[in-house]
Design a protein around this motif. Structure first.
Motif, PDB file in Angstrom:
ATOM      1  N   ILE A  87      70.161 -16.835 -13.938  1.00 57.44           N
ATOM      2  CA  ILE A  87      71.572 -16.507 -14.149  1.00 57.44           C
ATOM      3  C   ILE A  87      71.699 -15.437 -15.227  1.00 57.44           C
ATOM      4  CG2 ILE A  87      73.794 -17.402 -14.940  1.00 57.44           C
ATOM      5  CD1 ILE A  87      73.022 -20.100 -13.670  1.00 57.44           C
ATOM      6  N   GLU A  88      70.913 -15.569 -16.296  1.00 56.12           N
ATOM      7  CA  GLU A  88      70.950 -14.586 -17.382  1.00 56.12           C
ATOM      8  C   GLU A  88      70.468 -13.228 -16.913  1.00 56.12           C
ATOM      9  OE1 GLU A  88      69.420 -17.575 -17.606  1.00 56.12           O
ATOM     10  OE2 GLU A  88      70.461 -18.643 -19.208  1.00 56.12           O
ATOM     11  N   GLY A  89      69.385 -13.218 -16.162  1.00 56.13           N
ATOM     12  CA  GLY A  89      68.823 -11.959 -15.666  1.00 56.13           C
ATOM     13  C   GLY A  89      69.774 -11.222 -14.749  1.00 56.13           C
ATOM     14  N   VAL A  90      70.415 -11.949 -13.848  1.00 49.59           N
ATOM     15  CA  VAL A  90      71.365 -11.337 -12.919  1.00 49.59           C
ATOM     16  C   VAL A  90      72.595 -10.837 -13.676  1.00 49.59           C
ATOM     17  CG1 VAL A  90      72.902 -11.804 -10.973  1.00 49.59           C
ATOM     18  CG2 VAL A  90      70.532 -12.589 -10.899  1.00 49.59           C
ATOM     19  N   ALA A  91      73.056 -11.601 -14.665  1.00 44.64           N
ATOM     20  CA  ALA A  91      74.210 -11.171 -15.467  1.00 44.64           C
ATOM     21  C   ALA A  91      73.889  -9.870 -16.201  1.00 44.64           C
ATOM     22  CB  ALA A  91      74.600 -12.260 -16.460  1.00 44.64           C
ATOM     23  N   LYS A  92      72.724  -9.783 -16.802  1.00 40.81           N
ATOM     24  CA  LYS A  92      72.326  -8.563 -17.516  1.00 40.81           C
ATOM     25  C   LYS A  92      72.216  -7.381 -16.567  1.00 40.81           C
ATOM     26  CE  LYS A  92      69.953 -10.802 -21.354  1.00 40.81           C
ATOM     27  NZ  LYS A  92      68.660 -11.075 -21.985  1.00 40.81           N
ATOM     28  N   GLN A  93      71.645  -7.604 -15.379  1.00 40.81           N
ATOM     29  CA  GLN A  93      71.533  -6.521 -14.399  1.00 40.81           C
ATOM     30  C   GLN A  93      72.909  -6.060 -13.943  1.00 40.81           C
ATOM     31  OE1 GLN A  93      68.559  -7.147 -11.173  1.00 40.81           O
ATOM     32  NE2 GLN A  93      68.054  -9.020 -12.300  1.00 40.81           N
ATOM     33  N   THR A  94      73.809  -6.999 -13.745  1.00 41.66           N
ATOM     34  CA  THR A  94      75.166  -6.681 -13.300  1.00 41.66           C
ATOM     35  C   THR A  94      75.871  -5.806 -14.334  1.00 41.66           C
ATOM     36  OG1 THR A  94      75.300  -8.724 -12.014  1.00 41.66           O
ATOM     37  CG2 THR A  94      77.385  -7.696 -12.648  1.00 41.66           C
ATOM     38  N   ILE A  95      75.814  -6.203 -15.593  1.00 41.81           N
ATOM     39  CA  ILE A  95      76.460  -5.427 -16.661  1.00 41.81           C
ATOM     40  C   ILE A  95      75.763  -4.086 -16.839  1.00 41.81           C
ATOM     41  CG2 ILE A  95      77.040  -5.378 -19.119  1.00 41.81           C
ATOM     42  CD1 ILE A  95      78.725  -7.344 -17.310  1.00 41.81           C
ATOM     43  N   ARG A  96      74.456  -4.055 -16.696  1.00 42.30           N
ATOM     44  CA  ARG A  96      73.710  -2.793 -16.764  1.00 42.30           C
ATOM     45  C   ARG A  96      74.233  -1.821 -15.717  1.00 42.30           C
ATOM     46  NH1 ARG A  96      70.312  -0.683 -13.406  1.00 42.30           N
ATOM     47  NH2 ARG A  96      68.807   0.838 -14.075  1.00 42.30           N
ATOM     48  N   ASN A  97      74.429  -2.309 -14.494  1.00 41.37           N
ATOM     49  CA  ASN A  97      74.952  -1.458 -13.421  1.00 41.37           C
ATOM     50  C   ASN A  97      76.318  -0.895 -13.794  1.00 41.37           C
ATOM     51  OD1 ASN A  97      72.679  -1.988 -11.880  1.00 41.37           O
ATOM     52  ND2 ASN A  97      73.657  -3.548 -10.636  1.00 41.37           N
ATOM     53  N   LEU A  98      77.199  -1.757 -14.308  1.00 36.63           N
ATOM     54  CA  LEU A  98      78.525  -1.293 -14.728  1.00 36.63           C
ATOM     55  C   LEU A  98      78.428  -0.244 -15.827  1.00 36.63           C
ATOM     56  CD1 LEU A  98      80.459  -4.707 -14.822  1.00 36.63           C
ATOM     57  CD2 LEU A  98      80.750  -2.853 -13.144  1.00 36.63           C
ATOM     58  N   ASN A  99      77.542  -0.484 -16.787  1.00 38.22           N
ATOM     59  CA  ASN A  99      77.372   0.466 -17.894  1.00 38.22           C
ATOM     60  C   ASN A  99      76.924   1.832 -17.397  1.00 38.22           C
ATOM     61  OD1 ASN A  99      78.076  -1.541 -19.715  1.00 38.22           O
ATOM     62  ND2 ASN A  99      75.964  -2.011 -20.281  1.00 38.22           N
ATOM     63  N   PHE A 100      75.951   1.853 -16.500  1.00 38.57           N
ATOM     64  CA  PHE A 100      75.473   3.132 -15.957  1.00 38.57           C
ATOM     65  C   PHE A 100      76.596   3.846 -15.212  1.00 38.57           C
ATOM     66  CE2 PHE A 100      71.098   1.875 -16.829  1.00 38.57           C
ATOM     67  CZ  PHE A 100      70.494   3.101 -17.087  1.00 38.57           C
ATOM     68  N   TRP A 101      77.303   3.132 -14.360  1.00 35.36           N
ATOM     69  CA  TRP A 101      78.401   3.750 -13.619  1.00 35.36           C
ATOM     70  C   TRP A 101      79.484   4.257 -14.562  1.00 35.36           C
ATOM     71  CZ3 TRP A 101      78.645  -0.516  -9.361  1.00 35.36           C
ATOM     72  CH2 TRP A 101      77.866  -0.129  -8.253  1.00 35.36           C
TER      73      TRP A 101
END
Length: 147
Positions: free
Chosen positions: A103-117
């Protein structure tokens, strides 16, 4: 960025909020994304879904009408999304493909994607578009070094 996340389970809420670090304006919805809940995306630039949300042509069209530009699935697979239709509507799709599927890993990846965009950058390996760009490889190398 204003974002709505659908199909959020109780155990995901706090972890996603912590990963976000108050960067994005998150609205967390426990309901799945469908014709009766799509209205929660009004005024949002991005939508986060799970593999249980089926995004067909009609849902994607509604999201586009509401102004959605980005779509992130909290899964590796994107079979539940009509990617061809999303691309024709110019909605960018990302997944969470990295090794850490907690859950933590997916949450971090999700926010990472938003940050890049948010910063106008390619999201690397998480990008599900049909383009073959060199930025994708560069961002993957950069992300893997920082982990």
């Amino acid at each position: 960025m204003k974002v709505v996340a659908y199909n959020i389970k109780p155990e995901e809420k706090e972890i996603l909020v912590l990963a976000n670090k108050k960067v994005h304006d998150l609205t967390l919805i426990s309901n799945g994304l469908d014709g009766t809940t799509v209205h929660y995306a009004v005024g949002k630039k991005a939508v986060i879904v799970s593999e249980k949300d089926f995004l067909d042509k009609s849902i994607l069209f509604e999201l586009k009408k509401l102004g959605v530009l980005y779509l992130i699935t909290r899964s590796i697979g994107v079979q539940h999304i009509d990617a061809t239709e999303a691309e024709s509507l110019n909605i960018k799709i990302a997944n969470t493909p990295y090794e850490n599927q907690t859950i933590e890993g997916v949450a971090k990846q999700t926010i990472r994607n938003l940050n890049f965009w948010e910063n106008g950058k390619c999201i690397g390996r998480a990008c599900c578009c049909s383009k073959d760009c060199s930025e994708r490889l560069d961002n993957v190398k950069h992300y893997n070094r920082k982990r």
